[in-house]
Enzyme design. Structure first.
Site, mmCIF file in Angstrom:
data_model
loop_
_atom_site.group_PDB
_atom_site.id
_atom_site.type_symbol
_atom_site.label_atom_id
_atom_site.label_comp_id
_atom_site.label_asym_id
_atom_site.label_seq_id
_atom_site.Cartn_x
_atom_site.Cartn_y
_atom_site.Cartn_z
ATOM 1 N N ASP A 105 0.861 -1.253 0.173
ATOM 2 C CA ASP A 105 0.066 -0.026 -0.155
ATOM 3 C C ASP A 105 0.938 1.251 -0.055
ATOM 4 O O ASP A 105 1.418 1.604 -1.441
ATOM 5 C CB ASP A 105 -0.995 -0.075 1.124
ATOM 6 C CG ASP A 105 -2.025 0.976 1.234
ATOM 7 O OD1 ASP A 105 -2.660 1.198 0.115
ATOM 8 O OD2 ASP A 105 -2.289 1.467 2.557
ATOM 9 N N VAL A 155 -9.655 -3.575 0.781
ATOM 10 C CA VAL A 155 -9.977 -4.870 0.208
ATOM 11 C C VAL A 155 -9.974 -5.713 1.371
ATOM 12 O O VAL A 155 -9.080 -5.279 2.468
ATOM 13 C CB VAL A 155 -9.226 -5.311 -0.910
ATOM 14 C CG1 VAL A 155 -9.369 -4.468 -2.126
ATOM 15 C CG2 VAL A 155 -7.765 -5.233 -0.731
#
Ligand code: IMP
Ligand code: MG
Length: 181
Positions: A105, A155
């Site tokens: 990320d 997610v």
């Protein structure tokens, strides 16, 4: 426990994940075919499903070890400060290492753990991440192999959690908060 109501929309099916893992394992096999000292290191907890499928698809002699780093706590925001909660059990000096991460990320976690493993003096180290959110990157780091690039969505599933929930979904889904509609 998550506090706001949300639903999960499927983003990547279990079938697509399995097909991608098969492809990736061909490449990993080519990289490590000459070694009998490969240690596959999973980053807990998010990689536990991925690493399980990965090592069973990989036709090589492997050892499996785990390292746990802190990340999001109970929110959907990265902490940027990476702490090691559980170190490796085995020796990786002079061994070949494949580091397995669930998502890259901001990149802080992967960068920190790569540094930590390199400091232990492995013969060779490669990294694999199931998911990558390149648009979120804050530090310059990239996994050697990536399963899927995804947009900036939060997610869950296939090992990945939201406040410790939804890790047991067989697919990757995106979290959609109901109040925000
Ligand atoms: P980074 O340090 O910001 O790259 O964050 C990496 C870690 O944050 C990953 O290993 C995940 O555990 C967690 N993470 C990042 N994005 C998500 C997400 O969309 N859902 C759940 N966890 C995530
Ligand atoms: Mg993680």
């Amino acid at each position: 426990m998550p506090t706001r109501p949300y639903v999960i929309d499927q983003l990547i099916s279990a079938k697509s994940i399995a097909a991608r893992i098969e492809e990736l394992c061909h490449e990993i096999h080519d990289e490590f075919r000459d070694t009998d000292k490969l240690v596959v290191v999973g980053l807990l907890r998010g990689s536990f499903v991925f690493i399980a499928d990965l090592v069973r698809e990989l036709d090589l002699p492997v050892e499996v070890d785990f390292i746990e780093a802190s990340s999001y706590g109970n929110s959907t925001e990265s902490s940027r400060e990476v702490r090691i909660l559980k170190d490796l059990r085995g020796e990786i000096h002079d061994r070949d290492v494949l580091l397995v991460e669930d998502i890259v990320d901001t990149g802080y976690t992967l960068k920190h753990v790569i540094g930590l493993i390199k400091a232990k003096g492995p013969a060779r180290m490669k990294t694999i991440a199931l998911l990558d959110k390149p648009s979120r990157r804050e530090v310059d780091v990239r996994a050697d192999w990536t399963g899927f690039e995804i947009p900036d969505e939060f997610v869950v599933g296939y090992g990945i959690d939201f406040a410790q929930r939804n890790r047991n979904l067989p697919f990757i889904g995106k979290v959609r908060f109901l109040e925000e509609e």
